[in-house]
Design a protein around this motif. Structure first.
Motif, short mmCIF file in Angstrom:
data_model
loop_
_atom_site.label_atom_id
_atom_site.label_comp_id
_atom_site.label_asym_id
_atom_site.label_seq_id
_atom_site.Cartn_x
_atom_site.Cartn_y
_atom_site.Cartn_z
N ALA A 110 0.69 -1.18 -0.17
CA ALA A 110 -0.03 -0.09 -0.10
C ALA A 110 0.82 1.13 0.01
O ALA A 110 1.59 1.51 0.86
N ASP A 111 0.89 2.25 -0.87
CA ASP A 111 1.67 3.22 -1.26
C ASP A 111 0.51 4.16 -0.99
O ASP A 111 0.05 4.65 -1.72
N LEU A 112 0.40 4.85 0.20
CA LEU A 112 -1.12 5.40 0.52
C LEU A 112 -1.06 6.97 0.26
O LEU A 112 -0.13 7.58 -0.39
N GLY A 113 -2.39 7.30 -0.03
CA GLY A 113 -2.57 8.88 -0.45
C GLY A 113 -2.91 9.13 -1.81
O GLY A 113 -3.31 8.21 -2.69
N VAL A 114 -2.31 10.32 -2.41
CA VAL A 114 -2.70 10.53 -3.89
C VAL A 114 -1.49 10.46 -4.54
O VAL A 114 -0.48 10.52 -4.02
N SER A 115 -1.77 10.24 -5.92
CA SER A 115 -0.46 10.40 -6.87
C SER A 115 -0.17 11.84 -7.28
O SER A 115 -0.94 12.83 -6.83
N PHE A 116 0.76 12.00 -7.92
CA PHE A 116 1.21 13.27 -8.56
C PHE A 116 0.06 13.69 -9.53
O PHE A 116 -0.17 14.89 -9.55
N HIS A 117 -0.35 12.76 -10.15
CA HIS A 117 -1.33 13.07 -11.24
C HIS A 117 -2.57 13.94 -10.58
O HIS A 117 -3.17 14.60 -11.08
N HIS A 118 -3.01 13.58 -9.19
CA HIS A 118 -3.94 13.94 -8.59
C HIS A 118 -3.61 15.67 -8.17
O HIS A 118 -4.52 16.66 -8.57
N PHE A 119 -2.51 16.06 -7.86
CA PHE A 119 -1.88 17.39 -7.66
C PHE A 119 -1.76 18.10 -8.93
O PHE A 119 -2.22 19.36 -9.03
N ASP A 120 -1.41 17.32 -10.11
CA ASP A 120 -0.96 17.81 -11.21
C ASP A 120 -2.55 18.33 -12.11
O ASP A 120 -2.31 18.75 -13.36
N MET A 160 -11.74 17.07 -4.68
CA MET A 160 -10.99 16.55 -4.07
C MET A 160 -11.34 14.70 -4.03
O MET A 160 -10.80 14.08 -3.16
N ARG A 161 -12.21 14.35 -4.85
CA ARG A 161 -12.74 12.97 -4.71
C ARG A 161 -11.47 12.15 -5.48
O ARG A 161 -11.31 12.30 -6.67
N MET A 162 -11.19 11.19 -5.00
CA MET A 162 -10.14 10.08 -5.75
C MET A 162 -11.19 9.13 -6.46
O MET A 162 -10.76 8.87 -7.67
N ASN A 163 -12.35 8.91 -6.03
CA ASN A 163 -13.36 8.11 -6.62
C ASN A 163 -14.28 9.14 -7.46
O ASN A 163 -15.21 9.59 -6.58
N GLN A 164 -14.17 9.25 -8.69
CA GLN A 164 -14.95 10.35 -9.13
C GLN A 164 -16.41 10.28 -9.12
O GLN A 164 -17.23 10.98 -9.58
N THR A 165 -16.85 8.99 -8.90
CA THR A 165 -18.24 8.54 -8.89
C THR A 165 -18.95 8.73 -7.22
O THR A 165 -20.06 8.85 -7.17
#
Ligand SMILES: C[S@@+](CC[C@H](N)C(=O)[O-])C[C@H]1O[C@@H](n2cnc3c(N)ncnc32)[C@H](O)[C@@H]1O
Length: 322
Positions: free
Chosen positions: A121-131, A147-152
């Motif tokens: 488990a590599d927790l949290g968000v990816s660079f993609h989310h911030f970028d 800020m939803r990781m799950n866009q649904t």
């Protein structure tokens, strides 16, 4: 987009080595993201397979049937964000699960997997989310407050900012953002939203009255909301319990954490084997935890931090199931 620009995995070598991968094992990467860790796991499975085959062949003399026995392992990679699918891997030994990792046990049941050899488990968000400005994770980009990781998922950061009471917001900023002035910030936000709902990142920044040069505080404010929107600690708790029960003896769990709250939770869980962090001992005082600790909070080498500054806050914890 290249997987490198989607995300650069932290402590990749240390994590993969720490998992002690077997060629025919069953592995789970619960945070696929750019797939850097998943690719390395598959590659290591292949290398280890070749090595075992070589040793067997040398020991057995020349094989005459010309067949290579394939007892291949498998990797299940989870991500709750469908964007991660753009990094899909073409490999028969790989399955992508578009889901929150809190449902790990249900999905393993679905695939008929009763035991696993390792989990990452590599927790949290990816660079993609911030970028991706439009996802609303960064205080640096004007965007909808999402800020939803799950866009649904139903609830966005704007929903929380506009519906929680002042007291609830203050607690959130204090607990998840460790913001000393959480109470004052909550008050400022409630005053601003009484005039007009806060719908965008730049509106939240202005409402909080945190000066622009205090970027650490702004990052913490956004982090607190992100943790709440995605119920990150709730999902982590559920996944840890499922992982403990699924790991076979000798199987390993490797977790990369990025802030003190999740790190404390993981540290206590791996030490004790339970969410309360209660260390049970037998009559002779031996720790009855189901885990033996392998890595106790390793951080990235200076050289890696220079190359990838976002690896600075990563902590690696690894344990082996007894
Ligand atoms: C730090 S990135 C992982 C990067 C990955 N190790 C790599 O090599 O590219 C975390 C990823 O996990 C996903 N994620 C975070 N929490 C999750 C959860 N509860 N369930 C499923 N995926 C989650 C995020 O969407 C993100 O893509």
């Amino acid at each position: 987009m290249s997987t490198e620009s989607y995300h650069i995995p932290a402590m990749l070598k240390e994590t993969i080595e720490g998992l002690a991968i077997k060629p025919n094992g069953v592995y789970v990467d619960v945070t696929f993201g750019g797939g850097g860790h998943s690719r390395a796991i598959l590659e290591r499975m292949k290398e280890e397979g070749r090595r075992t085959e070589r040793i067997k062949t040398e020991g057995e003399g020349k094989r005459t049937d010309g067949k290579r026995k394939e007892e291949e392992g498998h990797l299940y990679s989870f991500d709750q964000d469908k964007d991660a699918l753009q990094n899909a891997i073409e490999d028969d030994r790989w399955t992508f699960v578009l889901s929150n990792f809190r449902y790990l046990k249900n999905w393993m049941d679905y695939y008929g997997v009763t035991q696993i050899d390792g989990l990452l488990a590599d927790l949290g968000v990816s660079f993609h989310h911030f970028d991706c400005p439009e996802r609303g994770f960064s205080f640096r980009h004007p965007a909808p407050l999402d800020m939803r990781m799950n866009q649904t998922a139903k609830r966005t950061a704007a929903d929380i900012v506009n519906s929680y009471s002042e007291e609830e917001l203050a607690q959130l900023f204090w607990l998840y953002g460790e913001l000393k002035n959480g109470r004052g910030i909550a008050k400022n936000i409630c005053r601003a939203r009484a005039e007009k709902p806060i719908e965008r990142t730049e509106e939240l920044v202005a409402a909080s009255r945190i000066p622009a040069e205090m970027s650490k505080e702004l990052a913490r404010l956004f982090q607190a909301l992100r943790i709440e929107v995605n119920d990150e600690l709730g999902a982590l708790r559920e996944m840890l319990v499922a992982a403990r029960d699924l790991l076979r003896p000798g199987g390993r769990i490797a977790i990369l954490t990025y802030h003190s709250l999740e790190d404390r939770l993981v540290k206590n869980f791996l030490r004790s084997g339970n969410l309360e962090g209660t260390i049970e001992k037998d009559f002779y005082g031996n720790n009855l935890s189901p885990f033996t600790l392998i890595e106790k909070g390793r951080t990235a080498e200076e050289e890696e931090v220079a190359r990838n500054p976002r690896s600075r806050s990563a902590k690696l914890r690894i344990a082996e199931k007894r």
